[in-house]
Design an enzyme around this catalytic site. Structure first.
Site, mmCIF file in Angstrom:
data_model
loop_
_atom_site.group_PDB
_atom_site.id
_atom_site.type_symbol
_atom_site.label_atom_id
_atom_site.label_comp_id
_atom_site.label_asym_id
_atom_site.label_seq_id
_atom_site.Cartn_x
_atom_site.Cartn_y
_atom_site.Cartn_z
ATOM 1 N N THR A 116 0.830 -1.215 0.000
ATOM 2 C CA THR A 116 0.000 0.000 0.000
ATOM 3 C C THR A 116 0.863 1.263 0.000
ATOM 4 O O THR A 116 0.683 2.156 -0.833
ATOM 5 C CB THR A 116 -0.915 0.009 1.257
ATOM 6 O OG1 THR A 116 -1.694 -1.180 1.247
ATOM 7 C CG2 THR A 116 -1.828 1.214 1.278
ATOM 8 N N GLU A 122 8.623 9.780 10.058
ATOM 9 C CA GLU A 122 7.406 10.606 10.126
ATOM 10 C C GLU A 122 6.152 9.772 9.873
ATOM 11 O O GLU A 122 5.105 9.978 10.494
ATOM 12 C CB GLU A 122 7.498 11.731 9.077
ATOM 13 C CG GLU A 122 6.362 12.716 9.112
ATOM 14 C CD GLU A 122 6.296 13.482 10.415
ATOM 15 O OE1 GLU A 122 7.150 14.327 10.665
ATOM 16 O OE2 GLU A 122 5.364 13.218 11.211
ATOM 17 N N GLY A 143 -6.764 -0.516 2.553
ATOM 18 C CA GLY A 143 -5.322 -0.408 2.830
ATOM 19 C C GLY A 143 -5.004 0.295 4.135
ATOM 20 O O GLY A 143 -3.873 0.735 4.342
ATOM 21 N N LYS A 171 2.687 3.598 18.444
ATOM 22 C CA LYS A 171 2.810 5.021 18.080
ATOM 23 C C LYS A 171 2.948 5.884 19.328
ATOM 24 O O LYS A 171 3.717 6.848 19.360
ATOM 25 C CB LYS A 171 1.590 5.434 17.261
ATOM 26 C CG LYS A 171 1.537 4.749 15.899
ATOM 27 C CD LYS A 171 0.169 4.860 15.273
ATOM 28 C CE LYS A 171 0.136 4.242 13.885
ATOM 29 N NZ LYS A 171 -1.231 4.062 13.356
ATOM 30 N N GLY A 228 -3.465 4.957 4.888
ATOM 31 C CA GLY A 228 -3.717 4.972 3.441
ATOM 32 C C GLY A 228 -2.418 5.249 2.700
ATOM 33 O O GLY A 228 -1.509 5.898 3.233
HETATM 34 P P1 NAP Z 1 1.618 -4.040 2.823
HETATM 35 O O1 NAP Z 1 0.625 -3.470 1.902
HETATM 36 O O2 NAP Z 1 1.328 -5.316 3.502
HETATM 37 O O3 NAP Z 1 2.996 -4.163 2.010
HETATM 38 C C1 NAP Z 1 4.123 -4.814 2.524
HETATM 39 C C2 NAP Z 1 5.143 -4.938 1.418
HETATM 40 O O4 NAP Z 1 6.326 -5.514 1.944
HETATM 41 C C3 NAP Z 1 4.673 -5.851 0.271
HETATM 42 O O5 NAP Z 1 5.056 -5.303 -0.948
HETATM 43 C C4 NAP Z 1 5.455 -7.139 0.514
HETATM 44 O O6 NAP Z 1 5.770 -7.847 -0.668
HETATM 45 C C5 NAP Z 1 6.725 -6.596 1.126
HETATM 46 N N1 NAP Z 1 7.414 -7.560 1.975
HETATM 47 C C6 NAP Z 1 6.947 -8.152 3.091
HETATM 48 N N2 NAP Z 1 7.865 -8.996 3.583
HETATM 49 C C7 NAP Z 1 8.927 -8.929 2.750
HETATM 50 C C8 NAP Z 1 10.192 -9.567 2.709
HETATM 51 N N3 NAP Z 1 10.549 -10.461 3.637
HETATM 52 N N4 NAP Z 1 11.029 -9.260 1.701
HETATM 53 C C9 NAP Z 1 10.691 -8.354 0.770
HETATM 54 N N5 NAP Z 1 9.502 -7.710 0.755
HETATM 55 C C10 NAP Z 1 8.641 -7.990 1.738
HETATM 56 O O7 NAP Z 1 1.990 -3.007 3.985
HETATM 57 P P2 NAP Z 1 1.733 -1.438 4.009
HETATM 58 O O8 NAP Z 1 0.337 -1.183 4.440
HETATM 59 O O9 NAP Z 1 2.269 -0.801 2.791
HETATM 60 O O10 NAP Z 1 2.646 -1.041 5.283
HETATM 61 C C11 NAP Z 1 4.036 -0.995 5.188
HETATM 62 C C12 NAP Z 1 4.599 -0.400 6.465
HETATM 63 O O11 NAP Z 1 4.067 0.907 6.633
HETATM 64 C C13 NAP Z 1 4.232 -1.153 7.747
HETATM 65 O O12 NAP Z 1 5.277 -1.027 8.668
HETATM 66 C C14 NAP Z 1 3.004 -0.412 8.244
HETATM 67 O O13 NAP Z 1 2.827 -0.524 9.635
HETATM 68 C C15 NAP Z 1 3.381 0.995 7.884
HETATM 69 N N6 NAP Z 1 2.285 1.931 7.706
HETATM 70 C C16 NAP Z 1 1.231 1.609 6.912
HETATM 71 C C17 NAP Z 1 0.228 2.535 6.722
HETATM 72 C C18 NAP Z 1 -0.963 2.240 5.874
HETATM 73 O O14 NAP Z 1 -1.888 3.071 5.862
HETATM 74 N N7 NAP Z 1 -1.007 1.118 5.165
HETATM 75 C C19 NAP Z 1 0.299 3.779 7.356
HETATM 76 C C20 NAP Z 1 1.411 4.080 8.148
HETATM 77 C C21 NAP Z 1 2.398 3.139 8.321
HETATM 78 P P3 NAP Z 1 4.621 -8.480 -1.631
HETATM 79 O O15 NAP Z 1 3.837 -7.301 -2.140
HETATM 80 O O16 NAP Z 1 5.362 -9.169 -2.701
HETATM 81 O O17 NAP Z 1 3.812 -9.369 -0.742
HETATM 82 N N1 HSE Z 2 -2.995 0.372 10.459
HETATM 83 C C1 HSE Z 2 -2.615 1.706 10.762
HETATM 84 C C2 HSE Z 2 -3.861 2.506 11.103
HETATM 85 C C3 HSE Z 2 -1.897 2.317 9.608
HETATM 86 O O1 HSE Z 2 -4.967 2.044 10.804
HETATM 87 O O2 HSE Z 2 -3.737 3.589 11.663
HETATM 88 C C4 HSE Z 2 -1.352 3.690 9.902
HETATM 89 O O3 HSE Z 2 -0.315 3.625 10.826
#
Ligand code: NAP
Ligand code: HSE
Length: 439
Positions: free
Chosen positions: A14, A131, A189, A207, A304
């Site tokens: 995402t 951030e 997401g 957080k 997001g």
């Molecule tokens: P996600 O959609 O689950 O994406 C994770 C990505 O990491 C995928 O592309 C996955 O590969 C890759 N990955 C996982 N394990 C791996 C490994 N061992 N080697 C290489 N690639 C690997 O997660 P996300 O929502 O983008 O979140 C990513 C980070 O940002 C997390 O720490 C989350 O807490 C943080 N975050 C997310 C949000 C949000 O709104 N989503 C907001 C703030 C912070 P594949 O695609 O091939 O499976």
């Molecule tokens: N899963 C987290 C949330 C993503 O819903 O706030 C942002 O850190």
């Protein structure tokens, strides 16, 4: 032309996919704003064949993100995989040890290993920026670390999980069941790979641990945080809250008290007229009470892809410009250990929902047990059960009816002891629901 900052993006989900897309679409503008071009030279994800809607031509692919971190074609690593340990930790450590700055959105990693990673970054004279790890698109870290550096923070609190706020908002406004709304949050997401982190309150705690470190100059201690999630919140609680003039929000709160820094995460009743009650959907809010500034609240999208990528871009801009700051505002070696008062000492009002067997003596037992602990009741609401007859039921056939109490300020120890005694009296059909009130 100025040398580009060559970045390796580990994780193309995402957030990672949004980041790579935004960097491709706005390369010229970012180059002007950041003082030099920022170029993605390498990426890593698990599945190379997955269609991510990205043009990755000319970008190196790594199956192993640790190899990406060590690549001579990468100056700066962006970790967007998630997870407190495993490849995320190894990748960040490898990058910092190799003298490369790191940007991460991974609050689980920072809550567990943030102190050691900050020290590693300082030892290698590189930057650890995060951030995006707190409150998605809200620039809360920069505000705490830089803009409020001249303040003594008394309290930092807020809605720090977009998924939970989205779930509670839709359950309240649309009367939808928990599971259906959680599925929507996952589809959009917002949720973590394991949504237990969201709904169990752990993500908010991660957080909060980061914010508390920045606010109070203390070492991160996520294990000291009292945590309750939202899974026990029933539609009846949301309706009762509404009737009584409240909304239910999952809050993270860190504040100075006479006995130390209290850190807690739990569903909270907030007055419907308060500013925090207006924060609905995936929106987050971070409220800071500090001296001399007073109180300020930052509100914005908490999760997001694009909103979170916005924060990652801010960190990349700082690294491209060469800005060097300690991760938590003060050098890692100067972070102090915080005194953590036990939750039993927490003081405040409480919402208590009891499932009371509708028979003589039940109400008297509740009133007596509360009075024994000097707990004053602001209001009592009893709902007549559909099964309740107009005549007094015999004890053996008494139906259970919901009784809601709102208490004036008391201590956690007192309310817990009173409820234990009420349960022991035998008039209660189920374990009580207890929700703290912040006025
Ligand atoms: P996600 O959609 O689950 O994406 C994770 C990505 O990491 C995928 O592309 C996955 O590969 C890759 N990955 C996982 N394990 C791996 C490994 N061992 N080697 C290489 N690639 C690997 O997660 P996300 O929502 O983008 O979140 C990513 C980070 O940002 C997390 O720490 C989350 O807490 C943080 N975050 C997310 C949000 C949000 O709104 N989503 C907001 C703030 C912070 P594949 O695609 O091939 O499976
Ligand atoms: N899963 C987290 C949330 C993503 O819903 O706030 C942002 O850190």
């Amino acid at each position: 032309m100025t040398e580009p900052l060559r970045i390796g993006v580990a994780g193309l989900g995402t957030v990672g996919a949004s980041l790579v897309r935004l960097l491709a679409e706005n390369a010229a503008a970012y180059g002007r704003r950041f003082g030099r071009p920022v170029k993605v030279t390498a990426v890593s994800a698990r599945d190379k064949a997955k269609d991510r809607g990205l043009d990755l031509a000319g970008i190196l692919w790594f199956d192993d993100p640790v190899a990406l971190a060590k690549s001579p074609d990468v100056d700066c690593v962006v970790e967007l995989m998630g997870g407190a340990d495993g490849k995320a930790k190894e990748t960040v450590e490898a990058a910092l040890a190799a003298g490369k700055s790191v940007v991460t959105a991974n609050k689980a990693l920072l809550a567990k290993h943030g102190n050691a990673l900050a020290a590693l970054a300082e030892a290698n004279k590189v930057q650890l920026n995060f951030e995006a790890a707190v409150a998605g698109g809200i620039p809360a870290i920069k505000a705490m670390r830089e803009s409020l550096a001249g303040n003594r923070v008394e309290r930092v609190a807020g809605i720090l999980n977009g998924t939970c706020n989205y779930i509670l908002s839709r359950m309240e406004l649309e009367g939808l069941p928990f599971e259906a709304v959680l599925a929507d949050a996952q589809r959009l997401g917002y949720a973590e790979a394991d949504p237990t982190f969201d709904v169990g309150g752990f993500d908010t705690a991660h957080k909060l641990a980061i914010l508390a470190s920045l606010a109070f100059g203390t070492a991160i201690d996520a294990d000291a945080i009292y945590i309750e999630g939202i899974a026990s919140i029933a539609p009846l609680d949301l309706r009762m809250a509404d009737e009584l003039g409240y909304r239910i929000k999952l809050l993270g709160v860190a504040e100075r008290t006479a006995t130390g820094i209290e850190q807690r995460v739990h569903p909270t009743m907030v007055p419907k007229t308060s500013a925090i009650a207006q924060v609905m959907g995936v929106t987050n809010a971070v409220s800071i009470l500090a001296e001399p500034v007073g109180e300020l609240t930052l509100v914005g999208p908490g999760a997001g892809g694009n909103a979170t990528a916005s924060s990652v871009l801010s960190d990349l801009g700082d690294i491209a410009r060469g800005t060097r700051l300690p991760a938590y505002g003060v050098a890692a070696r100067d972070l102090e250990a915080a005194e953590q008062p036990p939750m039993q000492r927490h003081e405040g009002g409480y919402y208590v929902r009891l499932s009371v067997l509708d028979r003589p003596g039940a109400a008297a037992s509740i009133a007596t047990r509360m009075a024994e602990r000097q707990i004053s009741l602001e209001s009592i609401v009893q709902r007549k059960s559909a099964q309740t007859k107009d005549t007094t039921p015999r004890a053996s056939e008494a139906p259970a009816v919901p009784v809601v109490l709102i208490t004036y300020a008391t201590t956690e120890a007192a309310i817990r002891a009173a409820l234990k005694a009420v349960m022991a009296d035998g008039h209660i059909a189920e374990p009580p629901q207890l929700i703290r009130i912040e006025r």
